[in-house]
Design a protein around this motif. Sequence first.
Motif, PDB file in Angstrom:
ATOM      1  N   ALA A   1       0.818  -1.215   0.000  1.00 51.50           N
ATOM      2  CA  ALA A   1       0.000   0.000   0.000  1.00 51.50           C
ATOM      3  C   ALA A   1       0.851   1.264   0.000  1.00 51.50           C
ATOM      4  N   CYS A   2       2.168   1.080   0.085  1.00 53.85           N
ATOM      5  CA  CYS A   2       3.066   2.235   0.233  1.00 53.85           C
ATOM      6  C   CYS A   2       3.918   2.457  -1.007  1.00 53.85           C
ATOM      7  N   GLU A   3       4.535   3.643  -1.034  1.00 56.17           N
ATOM      8  CA  GLU A   3       5.561   3.904  -2.044  1.00 56.17           C
ATOM      9  C   GLU A   3       6.944   3.759  -1.441  1.00 56.17           C
ATOM     10  N   GLY A   4       7.018   3.821  -0.130  1.00 54.42           N
ATOM     11  CA  GLY A   4       8.338   3.749   0.485  1.00 54.42           C
ATOM     12  C   GLY A   4       8.285   3.174   1.877  1.00 54.42           C
ATOM     13  N   ALA A   5       9.465   2.885   2.393  1.00 51.73           N
ATOM     14  CA  ALA A   5       9.531   2.350   3.740  1.00 51.73           C
ATOM     15  C   ALA A   5      10.736   2.933   4.446  1.00 51.73           C
ATOM     16  N   VAL A   6      10.517   3.253   5.702  1.00 45.58           N
ATOM     17  CA  VAL A   6      11.638   3.674   6.534  1.00 45.58           C
ATOM     18  C   VAL A   6      12.168   2.419   7.206  1.00 45.58           C
ATOM     19  N   LEU A   7      13.419   2.127   6.951  1.00 44.23           N
ATOM     20  CA  LEU A   7      14.012   0.922   7.532  1.00 44.23           C
ATOM     21  C   LEU A   7      14.786   1.310   8.793  1.00 44.23           C
TER      22      LEU A   7
ATOM     23  N   LEU B   1      11.420  -4.717  -1.003  1.00 46.84           N
ATOM     24  CA  LEU B   1      11.989  -4.670  -2.351  1.00 46.84           C
ATOM     25  C   LEU B   1      11.058  -5.360  -3.345  1.00 46.84           C
ATOM     26  N   ASP B   2      10.423  -6.439  -2.891  1.00 46.15           N
ATOM     27  CA  ASP B   2       9.452  -7.127  -3.748  1.00 46.15           C
ATOM     28  C   ASP B   2       8.353  -6.186  -4.195  1.00 46.15           C
ATOM     29  N   GLU B   3       8.027  -5.232  -3.360  1.00 47.23           N
ATOM     30  CA  GLU B   3       6.959  -4.285  -3.702  1.00 47.23           C
ATOM     31  C   GLU B   3       7.518  -3.034  -4.378  1.00 47.23           C
ATOM     32  N   ASP B   4       8.798  -3.063  -4.738  1.00 46.69           N
ATOM     33  CA  ASP B   4       9.452  -1.927  -5.391  1.00 46.69           C
ATOM     34  C   ASP B   4       9.409  -0.659  -4.567  1.00 46.69           C
ATOM     35  N   LEU B   5       9.546  -0.774  -3.290  1.00 44.55           N
ATOM     36  CA  LEU B   5       9.475   0.413  -2.446  1.00 44.55           C
ATOM     37  C   LEU B   5      10.823   1.119  -2.388  1.00 44.55           C
ATOM     38  N   GLU B   6      10.742   2.423  -2.211  1.00 46.65           N
ATOM     39  CA  GLU B   6      11.937   3.208  -1.941  1.00 46.65           C
ATOM     40  C   GLU B   6      12.251   2.989  -0.460  1.00 46.65           C
ATOM     41  N   ILE B   7      13.473   2.568  -0.177  1.00 45.93           N
ATOM     42  CA  ILE B   7      13.786   2.273   1.221  1.00 45.93           C
ATOM     43  C   ILE B   7      14.715   3.330   1.795  1.00 45.93           C
ATOM     44  N   LEU B   8      14.291   3.914   2.925  1.00 46.17           N
ATOM     45  CA  LEU B   8      15.118   4.912   3.587  1.00 46.17           C
ATOM     46  C   LEU B   8      15.697   4.316   4.861  1.00 46.17           C
ATOM     47  N   PRO B   9      16.954   3.926   4.845  1.00 45.18           N
ATOM     48  CA  PRO B   9      17.504   3.390   6.094  1.00 45.18           C
ATOM     49  C   PRO B   9      17.733   4.505   7.122  1.00 45.18           C
ATOM     50  N   VAL B  10      17.444   4.222   8.370  1.00 46.15           N
ATOM     51  CA  VAL B  10      17.818   5.147   9.450  1.00 46.15           C
ATOM     52  C   VAL B  10      18.486   4.324  10.549  1.00 46.15           C
ATOM     53  N   LEU B  11      19.418   4.959  11.239  1.00 43.28           N
ATOM     54  CA  LEU B  11      20.111   4.260  12.318  1.00 43.28           C
ATOM     55  C   LEU B  11      19.546   4.762  13.641  1.00 43.28           C
ATOM     56  N   ASN B  12      18.990   3.870  14.370  1.00 40.55           N
ATOM     57  CA  ASN B  12      18.306   4.249  15.616  1.00 40.55           C
ATOM     58  C   ASN B  12      19.196   3.974  16.823  1.00 40.55           C
ATOM     59  N   LYS B  13      18.781   4.525  17.925  1.00 39.15           N
ATOM     60  CA  LYS B  13      19.427   4.323  19.236  1.00 39.15           C
ATOM     61  C   LYS B  13      20.850   4.846  19.270  1.00 39.15           C
ATOM     62  N   ILE B  14      21.072   5.946  18.516  1.00 35.05           N
ATOM     63  CA  ILE B  14      22.439   6.459  18.493  1.00 35.05           C
ATOM     64  C   ILE B  14      22.783   7.172  19.800  1.00 35.05           C
ATOM     65  N   ASP B  15      21.779   7.367  20.656  1.00 32.22           N
ATOM     66  CA  ASP B  15      22.072   7.975  21.955  1.00 32.22           C
ATOM     67  C   ASP B  15      22.786   6.989  22.886  1.00 32.22           C
ATOM     68  N   LEU B  16      22.717   5.712  22.553  1.00 34.64           N
ATOM     69  CA  LEU B  16      23.324   4.720  23.437  1.00 34.64           C
ATOM     70  C   LEU B  16      24.831   4.640  23.205  1.00 34.64           C
ATOM     71  N   ALA B  17      25.546   4.408  24.299  1.00 32.11           N
ATOM     72  CA  ALA B  17      27.000   4.354  24.218  1.00 32.11           C
ATOM     73  C   ALA B  17      27.453   3.208  23.317  1.00 32.11           C
ATOM     74  N   SER B  18      26.643   2.141  23.292  1.00 33.52           N
ATOM     75  CA  SER B  18      27.049   0.969  22.511  1.00 33.52           C
ATOM     76  C   SER B  18      26.715   1.096  21.026  1.00 33.52           C
ATOM     77  N   ALA B  19      26.179   2.241  20.626  1.00 33.92           N
ATOM     78  CA  ALA B  19      25.836   2.423  19.213  1.00 33.92           C
ATOM     79  C   ALA B  19      27.109   2.414  18.374  1.00 33.92           C
ATOM     80  N   ARG B  20      27.058   1.724  17.245  1.00 34.48           N
ATOM     81  CA  ARG B  20      28.218   1.704  16.340  1.00 34.48           C
ATOM     82  C   ARG B  20      27.708   2.003  14.925  1.00 34.48           C
ATOM     83  N   PRO B  21      27.376   3.299  14.710  1.00 30.22           N
ATOM     84  CA  PRO B  21      26.714   3.692  13.452  1.00 30.22           C
ATOM     85  C   PRO B  21      27.529   3.352  12.205  1.00 30.22           C
TER      86      PRO B  21
END
Lengths: 605, 402
Positions: free
Chosen positions: A100-106, A126-146
């Motif tokens: 139902a979408c044109e894109g997805a936030v990953l 990808l099967d639905e041909d969506l535009e995928i926008l990756p985002v990196l979450n939890k970057i406030d945590l010390a263990s984040a390794r972006p």
Amino acid sequence: MSKKDYQQYIRNFSIIAHIDHGKSTLADRIIEKTGLVESRDMKEQFLDNMELERERGITIKLQTTRLMYHSQDGNDYIFNLIDTPGHVDFNYEVSRSLAACEGAVLVVDATQGVEAQTLANVYLALDEDLEILPVLNKIDLASARPDETREEIEEVIGLDASEAPLISAKEGIGIEELLEDVVKNIPAPSGNPEGKLKALIFDSKYDNYKGVIIYTRIFDGEVTKGDIIRLMNTGKKYEVTEVGICAPGPVPTDVLKAGEVGYICGSIKQVSDARVGDTITLDRDPADEMLPGYKKAQSMVYCGIYPAEGEKYENVKDALEKLQVNDAAFNFEPETSTALGFGFRCGFLGLLHMEIIVERLEREFDLAVITTSPSVIYRVVKTDGTVEMIQNPTNLPPQQEISYIEEPMVKADIMIPKEYVGGIMELCQERRGKMIHMEYITETRVQLHYEMPLNEVIYDFFDALKSKTRGYGSLDYEFIRYERSNVVKMDILLNKELVDAFSMIVHESKAYARGRFVCEKLKEIIPMHQFEVPIQAAIGQKVIARETVKAYRKDVIAKCYGGDISRKKKLLEKQKEGKKRMRQFGTVEVPQEAFTAVLKYDENK
Amino acid sequence: MKTNKADKAGLYVHIPFCLRKCLYCDFFSKSGSDENLQKEYVQALIREMEFYGSRQENRIKADTVFLGGGTPSIMKPALTAAVIEALRKNFDIDTEAEITIECNPATLTKEKLEEYRKDGINRLSIGAQSFDDDVLKRLGRVHSSQDIIQTVRMARKAGFGNINIDLMFAVPGLDMNKWKASMNKTLELEPEHLSFYSLEIAEGTPFGEMLRQGILEETPVETDRSMYHWAMETIDRAGYDHYEISNAAAEGRKCRHNMKYWTFGEYMGFGASAHSFMGGVRYSNICDIGRYISSMSNQDMSWGESFSRQEHAAADCTEMYHVNSFEDSASEYVFTALRTKEGVILEDFRERFGSRFWDVYGRQRGELESFVRSGHVISDSRHIALTGMGIDISNRIMAIFV
């Protein structure tokens, strides 16, 4: 503004993530940022609106919401945020919401990296041909390794993550940037508002007043109140009584047009009539073809559900019907068990789905039910060449009529940190898994590809995986084929009488261990009787395990004088109450919890 | 439902004082011998009796009196005399009434016993518990086995012809041999009545706490039951009538007072924590000596006129007040009767309740029959009773009827 122009200010998207990577929290933040709900009125995780979902931290039922966003480019945009269920049991539902979408936030947890389900969801998108926008979450945590996570996304998924916003949904960091990205990078819908109506059902739910509410994405054409719609797969027709948008509660509007997301009501009695994936069109001017991807609901796991108290049969039936109107993937039909009386054989997408239904019966309908061992569907080839699909062990034909049995196999993708490889390979082997392939996705993360009998996955494989990897392991599986297998029916006899509700189909190599386990469990749970109760596990005539519940010797109160009578009466009442929770099997009384207890198979025991 | 009007009530007086509380005891009582408190308490008892006895017409008729505790024999003889006198003043007590006092072997003297005789007390219930000094110690009893023998002798000399001896089994330190020895010593004393109780460790008692901490071990069920069954056979051979789960009597010496509890008789209790069953109402007094005393000094107790008056429920001294429904009464009748050798006498049930037993309990019949088949119950056209095996699991059988 031309008729088509309105679509350029619409963005339809989903958020996809591995479980616990922060999808619901991000949805909350987006809703907050766009001002739909005041921050202080926010229930944690707004979109997970079932109590059960919030408790389990997973989304079961979809929730969709329309948001207004004032972009830095000076325009106001309509965001339709379409939530997706977060469990492998609900893959089909996920794929339809994505459609139902044109894109997805990953959303990828920057502390965990890419997980099996991240991948699975990305492939669906990808099967639905969506535009995928990756985002990196939890970057406030010390263990984040972006940086590492970025690399992983690029290597494993093959997406360019260099521009991926760094966010913390919890702390509200980076949300604005993400929303701008949505405006910029997710394509606007481009349907034909003048075309023949073509709309996708991506969810539906039952409402006591409106009947079934269909959640839909209009691809072409438009629909208004009074239209006669036709559901192209079922062929059923309904008069539209209301259309509207989700805010997230229903807000009626005059019309839903191409590119928009909203809801339609039409006095539809149950959700299985408006199956997710079906295409809505107008009866008077139908579309030429339906939208792709429709699948009939396919139950993978079956179990019997019986009222704990026989007289509640009708109540359980009503409740199951109510759940069914809201859950197209759940089905049931009446069945009878010699041990449990009248009940229902129910089909589910998976074990989680089953647990959810049972829990909802108990919580929302206040019904006590007994569930029998879950079973997959076996393909039984008989000596006369005919084939029977068996999902209830009791219905297995007699041994001499069976030529061979096939069981469903799944392809299981397991992703784990490398230090757990040994343990998990052992687990998979123990579960009769065949390793197909193993790869190092990064230096520290390994993906294992196995083929395994579904039977071995449905019990507690996921729990075992989690506990053996301290929660870091992830699993995704799908059905591949039926395979010939040496499975047998194991019966449980109490005081020499077969209790059909305990029968299960197990692999021959596992029968002894499992038989022993069930007998031991039942010995713990079955109370003492006035006679000895032998508990036996048997394959055909052959007893493979045995335990005995001793006869009770003493249940007597020594003193009963003037002041003891009221107290003693209470005690006896309690005793009688306890008895009510028992099921009588021939001469043996079995507490309700016995049925669930024998399912919890702890192989370390 | 009717309680037989020809039946007279039993009067129970609770004396909640002990020299020292035994480690297993969960009756309501207080350690120590504060004589002033005892005096005040007895005054409160007398007031309570007066409230009920104040109306001259319709005086309550009674044919048994039971002074229980606690340790009633701890009191000065004068206080005991005052209690008995107040009972006689306020109630119509039969000349032939059975009047029992419970006593602890360590608390009796020749003088006390003679005073009891003078007051008309004609039955002694002696809390012996065991004839093994080590066991007595572990139970926290304040007397020795020799004290028991002495007490019985003294009582006989004082003229008591109706003596009960209480024994306990399945208690810490008691093995089968010690149990047999205790029982045999009891029989040598030729009591008219004996009670034998399997120890029940209650929460909130020192034993309960010790059990929780693992310092105390419960007697295995098998041992408990062999002790019980051995005792049953032994007292039977000795010519006693094992007429209730834990009680046996020589010919004509059943405890008439206690029988009221098991035959749905009426009884009225006085004192803190005392329970009553009168006119189809079960009620009880508070388990607090101080509050009991102060509630009795309240002049406003008009509820003394009738038992079913709602004011009673609200009275200061009331802890529990329950008007029995038909079902309450029928089930209480049945499970208490099942404690007796006679069991439920179907004709008596019909007379009291106006319906036939199986009309009331038809749906339970199948379940009961399974216990008949397994040898736990005897059921015929006259009565329903437990067998020796049935006693062991009596709760399960009784639970059918609640």
